[in-house]
Scaffold this motif. Structure first.
Motif, PDB file in Angstrom:
ATOM      1  N   ARG A  44      -7.321   5.503   7.010  1.00  0.00           N
ATOM      2  CA  ARG A  44      -8.255   6.356   6.293  1.00  0.00           C
ATOM      3  C   ARG A  44      -7.696   7.750   6.048  1.00  0.00           C
ATOM      4  NH1 ARG A  44     -11.743   3.954   3.067  1.00  0.00           N
ATOM      5  NH2 ARG A  44     -12.783   2.204   4.101  1.00  0.00           N
ATOM      6  N   ALA A  45      -6.591   8.082   6.721  1.00  0.00           N
ATOM      7  CA  ALA A  45      -5.967   9.380   6.480  1.00  0.00           C
ATOM      8  C   ALA A  45      -5.248   9.395   5.145  1.00  0.00           C
ATOM      9  CB  ALA A  45      -4.998   9.725   7.605  1.00  0.00           C
ATOM     10  N   ALA A  46      -5.067   8.225   4.541  1.00  0.00           N
ATOM     11  CA  ALA A  46      -4.342   8.114   3.278  1.00  0.00           C
ATOM     12  C   ALA A  46      -5.158   7.304   2.279  1.00  0.00           C
ATOM     13  CB  ALA A  46      -2.986   7.449   3.501  1.00  0.00           C
ATOM     14  N   HIS A  47      -4.879   7.528   1.029  1.00  0.00           N
ATOM     15  CA  HIS A  47      -5.469   6.738  -0.052  1.00  0.00           C
ATOM     16  C   HIS A  47      -4.574   5.517  -0.236  1.00  0.00           C
ATOM     17  CE1 HIS A  47      -7.504   6.463  -4.167  1.00  0.00           C
ATOM     18  NE2 HIS A  47      -6.583   5.512  -4.191  1.00  0.00           N
ATOM     19  N   GLU A  48      -5.088   4.354   0.099  1.00  0.00           N
ATOM     20  CA  GLU A  48      -4.292   3.134   0.083  1.00  0.00           C
ATOM     21  C   GLU A  48      -4.179   2.566  -1.340  1.00  0.00           C
ATOM     22  OE1 GLU A  48      -2.688   1.656   2.487  1.00  0.00           O
ATOM     23  OE2 GLU A  48      -3.468   2.536   4.329  1.00  0.00           O
ATOM     24  N   PRO A  84      -3.103  11.906   0.879  1.00  0.00           N
ATOM     25  CA  PRO A  84      -1.885  11.441   0.206  1.00  0.00           C
ATOM     26  C   PRO A  84      -2.004   9.947  -0.076  1.00  0.00           C
ATOM     27  CG  PRO A  84      -1.496  11.616   2.546  1.00  0.00           C
ATOM     28  CD  PRO A  84      -2.870  12.189   2.309  1.00  0.00           C
ATOM     29  N   TYR A  85      -1.148   9.469  -0.927  1.00  0.00           N
ATOM     30  CA  TYR A  85      -1.140   8.046  -1.243  1.00  0.00           C
ATOM     31  C   TYR A  85      -0.234   7.292  -0.279  1.00  0.00           C
ATOM     32  CZ  TYR A  85      -3.290   9.348  -5.695  1.00  0.00           C
ATOM     33  OH  TYR A  85      -4.134   9.839  -6.654  1.00  0.00           O
ATOM     34  N   ALA A  86      -0.699   6.151   0.172  1.00  0.00           N
ATOM     35  CA  ALA A  86       0.132   5.208   0.922  1.00  0.00           C
ATOM     36  C   ALA A  86       0.280   3.991   0.032  1.00  0.00           C
ATOM     37  CB  ALA A  86      -0.535   4.840   2.246  1.00  0.00           C
TER      38      ALA A  86
END
Length: 330
Positions: free
Chosen positions: A3-7, A44-46
């Protein structure tokens, strides 16, 4: 899900077009760097590549793309990107690709198709009752195969709710920039566009692409010489009556041949060729007045009307795109 990143999950499969996969990877990865540099506070994006079996996918170019995980291991994602294939047949209902798209879409916040990836979305039922686009060469087939989809063949990309579709392979950059703008705003999207040296918003639609590329091939002994003559000298006198006399047929007969072979009229074809010539002149620094005269469109006002009708922009705005590395969204 982290959830720390936009998957972001980019689907890959044997036969997928390489650029359809690479463009999203490049845009989202670059966007993470631009956003971090600005300290905008967004996630950020993952970005991960998923294949049906978790193994590498053989792209249409013969280059293999490694997978980060199998599609079955994807439980939830913010953005699903579905690239296209040169073999549209493998993206129709009943294929393994469509099945994976349908399953992944159920737990995705939004879905984007690149090029013919729209066929997989349509087959999975994701475009029912929605507007969509795809590569101009396949737009008619998409509309015919899925009448419940409103196909807008000239758009670079279309957003309808949480579903995005885009035109030819390079339009994967355009649609992903739109997704970045939705997440981070126009400043970050513009930064990505500048880094990749592309337009944040391209002028016009798919109609801007080469008339020769969009005109069906023909060996008709009457039509072929006329098409070559028009392309060689757009500014010459190509009125329908003059073309008919040149070909030794009646204007009515020539119009019928044009419609049968090209799907358009002589006048419309001549205008398209002249528009392309005017575009090239503007891109090379000619003035609006000179471009209108040299292309055969005649006056500034005629050029403006043709640009507005086909490209949804003005000659001056179009020319400005070639004097700067980016432009603000209009």
């Amino acid at each position: 899900m982290n959830r720390a990143a936009h998957e972001v999950v980019v689907l890959a499969y044997d036969g997928v077009r390489l650029l359809d996969v690479a463009a999203p990877l490049e845009v989202f990865t670059t966007a993470s760097g631009v956003a971090a540099a600005r300290g905008d506070g967004h996630r950020p994006y993952a970005v991960r590549v998923a294949t049906p079996d978790g193994r590498s996918a053989l792209t249409s170019t013969g280059l293999r793309v490694d997978a980060d995980l199998a599609t079955g291991a994807v439980r939830e994602t913010d953005t699903l990107v579905v690239p296209g294939s040169t073999d549209v047949g493998q993206l129709h209902a009943g294929s393994g690709v469509v099945g994976e798209v349908a399953r992944l879409a159920r737990t995705s916040g939004r879905v984007a198709a690149v090029c013919t990836g729209a066929f997989a979305l349509a087959a999975a039922g994701l475009l029912t009752g929605r507007r969509a686009t795809t590569h101009w060469e396949h737009a008619e087939l998409l509309a015919r195969s899925y009448p419940e989809v409103t196909v807008t063949a000239d758009d670079i990309y279309v957003r309808d709710g949480p579903v995005f579709t885009s035109a030819g392979v390079s339009a994967g950059i355009d649609v992903c920039l739109a997704l970045v703008e939705q997440d981070h705003g126009p400043t970050v999207a513009r930064g990505v566009a500048r880094d990749l040296v592309v337009f944040l918003q391209r002028p016009g639609g798919q109609s801007q692409f080469s008339v020769a590329a969009r005109t069906p091939a023909t060996r008709d002994p009457v039509l072929r010489p006329l098409l070559d003559t028009i392309a060689a000298d757009p500014a010459a006198d190509h009125r329908p009556g003059v073309l008919a006399a040149r070909a030794g047929v009646s204007a009515r007969h020539l119009s019928r041949i044009f419609r049968e072979q090209t799907g358009t009229t002589p006048a419309a074809h001549v205008e398209a060729v002249r528009l392309e010539a005017a575009r090239m002149l503007l891109e090379h620094g000619e003035s609006v007045t000179a471009s209108a005269a040299l292309s055969g469109l005649g006056s500034d006002e005629t050029l403006r009307r043709v640009f507005a009708r086909h490209l949804h922009t003005t000659p001056s705005a179009y020319a400005a795109r070639f004097r700067t590395t980016y432009t603000a969204r209009e």
